[in-house]
Scaffold this motif. Structure first.
Motif, PDB file in Angstrom:
ATOM      1  N   HIS A  33      11.214  87.570 105.366  1.00  0.00           N
ATOM      2  CA  HIS A  33      11.261  86.582 104.292  1.00  0.00           C
ATOM      3  C   HIS A  33      12.307  86.958 103.253  1.00  0.00           C
ATOM      4  O   HIS A  33      12.777  88.081 103.204  1.00  0.00           O
ATOM      5  N   SER A  35      12.835  85.987  98.940  1.00  0.00           N
ATOM      6  CA  SER A  35      12.217  85.382  97.775  1.00  0.00           C
ATOM      7  C   SER A  35      13.307  85.142  96.728  1.00  0.00           C
ATOM      8  O   SER A  35      13.999  86.075  96.339  1.00  0.00           O
ATOM      9  N   LYS A  45      11.534  73.130  93.893  1.00  0.00           N
ATOM     10  CA  LYS A  45      10.465  72.878  94.863  1.00  0.00           C
ATOM     11  C   LYS A  45      10.717  71.549  95.585  1.00  0.00           C
ATOM     12  O   LYS A  45      10.570  71.453  96.809  1.00  0.00           O
ATOM     13  N   ASP A  61       2.414  79.107 102.352  1.00  0.00           N
ATOM     14  CA  ASP A  61       1.469  79.396 101.267  1.00  0.00           C
ATOM     15  C   ASP A  61       2.006  78.775  99.986  1.00  0.00           C
ATOM     16  O   ASP A  61       3.212  78.672  99.799  1.00  0.00           O
ATOM     17  N   GLU A  62       1.068  78.408  99.124  1.00  0.00           N
ATOM     18  CA  GLU A  62       1.467  77.892  97.812  1.00  0.00           C
ATOM     19  C   GLU A  62       0.478  78.382  96.778  1.00  0.00           C
ATOM     20  O   GLU A  62      -0.726  78.347  96.993  1.00  0.00           O
ATOM     21  N   THR A  66       4.526  79.761  92.787  1.00  0.00           N
ATOM     22  CA  THR A  66       5.359  80.207  93.903  1.00  0.00           C
ATOM     23  C   THR A  66       4.965  79.444  95.156  1.00  0.00           C
ATOM     24  O   THR A  66       3.815  79.037  95.314  1.00  0.00           O
ATOM     25  N   GLY A  68       6.073  79.158  99.543  1.00  0.00           N
ATOM     26  CA  GLY A  68       6.848  79.676 100.664  1.00  0.00           C
ATOM     27  C   GLY A  68       6.783  78.720 101.836  1.00  0.00           C
ATOM     28  O   GLY A  68       5.752  78.096 102.088  1.00  0.00           O
ATOM     29  N   THR A  70       7.884  78.265 106.118  1.00  0.00           N
ATOM     30  CA  THR A  70       8.153  79.055 107.320  1.00  0.00           C
ATOM     31  C   THR A  70       8.490  78.141 108.492  1.00  0.00           C
ATOM     32  O   THR A  70       8.037  77.005 108.550  1.00  0.00           O
ATOM     33  N   ARG A  75      10.414  83.357 106.607  1.00  0.00           N
ATOM     34  CA  ARG A  75       9.841  82.632 105.465  1.00  0.00           C
ATOM     35  C   ARG A  75      10.824  82.655 104.308  1.00  0.00           C
ATOM     36  O   ARG A  75      11.570  83.613 104.135  1.00  0.00           O
ATOM     37  N   TYR A  76      10.803  81.598 103.523  1.00  0.00           N
ATOM     38  CA  TYR A  76      11.676  81.447 102.363  1.00  0.00           C
ATOM     39  C   TYR A  76      10.791  81.079 101.191  1.00  0.00           C
ATOM     40  O   TYR A  76      10.061  80.092 101.246  1.00  0.00           O
ATOM     41  N   TRP A  77      10.808  81.905 100.145  1.00  0.00           N
ATOM     42  CA  TRP A  77       9.951  81.724  98.971  1.00  0.00           C
ATOM     43  C   TRP A  77      10.784  81.402  97.749  1.00  0.00           C
ATOM     44  O   TRP A  77      11.910  81.901  97.604  1.00  0.00           O
TER      45      TRP A  77
END
Length: 166
Positions: A33, A35, A45, A61-62, A66, A68, A70, A75-77
Motif C-alpha cells: 500500500h 498512504s 475522496k 476500509d473507511e 481516512t 483505502g 484495493t 492498496r491506496y490510502w
C-alpha cells in the motif's frame, strides 16, 4: 621503550555487488500500500473514488478521516494532511505513482476518462521510452499519477516470432 606490535595488514574491503551471493532472509513480493496526505479530504475522496472505480478498485476500509481502495493486489490510502497543505512536483518525497495497466488500450481509455472528468493531464498518452506507453495526470493537490503499460509490443513480437519459428 617497548616496540608496539604491528597489526597485520587487512585486505581492502570489496564493494558489495548488486546481487547477493547468499539467499536473502526476506524478500519483497510486492508493494502492499501507499498512504497519501491530501489538503481537501472530501475533494480528494471524490476524485480518487471516481478514478479507482474506473480502474477496478473497491473500497477496502473507511474510517472518519481516512479511506483505502484495493484491487486485490495493492492498496491506496488517503487522509487529511496534518502539516503543510501544498505540494509541488519536485518537493522532497513522492515524485509520482504509477498504475500498471493491462495494455495500451487501457492507457488510452484512462486518458479519455480523465479528459471527461476534467482532470489535468500533464503528459498525454504516448510512448515515453522504448515500449513504455503512459499517460501522466495530477490529483487535486498536484500529485503526479501515471497509467502505464510496459513491454506490450515486445511481448507481441516475441509471440509472433515463436509462432513463426515454432
Amino acid at each position: 621503550m617497548a616496540r608496539a606490535k604491528s597489526r597485520p595488514k587487512s585486505r581492502p574491503k570489496s564493494r558489495p555487488t548488486s546481487r547477493p551471493t547468499s539467499r536473502p532472509t526476506s524478500r519483497v513480493v510486492g508493494i502492499d500500500h501507499i498512504s497519501v496526505r491530501v489538503s481537501d479530504y472530501q475533494k480528494s475522496k471524490a476524485f480518487y473514488g471516481k478514478l479507482f472505480e474506473f480502474l477496478g478498485f473497491e473500497i477496502s476500509d473507511e474510517y472518519p478521516n481516512t479511506i483505502g481502495w484495493t484491487n486485490g493486489r495493492t492498496r491506496y490510502w488517503i487522509a487529511p494532511a496534518e502539516g503543510r497543505k501544498t505540494y509541488r512536483i519536485g518537493d522532497l518525497g513522492l515524485h509520482h505513482y504509477a498504475f500498471e495497466l493491462r495494455n495500451r488500450r487501457d492507457v488510452d481509455a484512462l486518458q479519455a476518462f480523465l479528459e471527461g472528468e476534467g482532470v489535468r493531464i500533464v503528459d498525454p498518452a504516448d510512448e515515453y521510452y522504448e515500449d513504455y506507453y503512459a499517460v501522466f495526470f495530477l490529483d487535486p493537490d498536484g500529485i503526479k499519477l501515471e497509467g502505464m503499460k510496459y513491454g506490450e509490443l515486445t511481448a507481441k513480437r516475441k509471440r509472433k516470432s515463436l509462432k513463426k519459428n515454432g
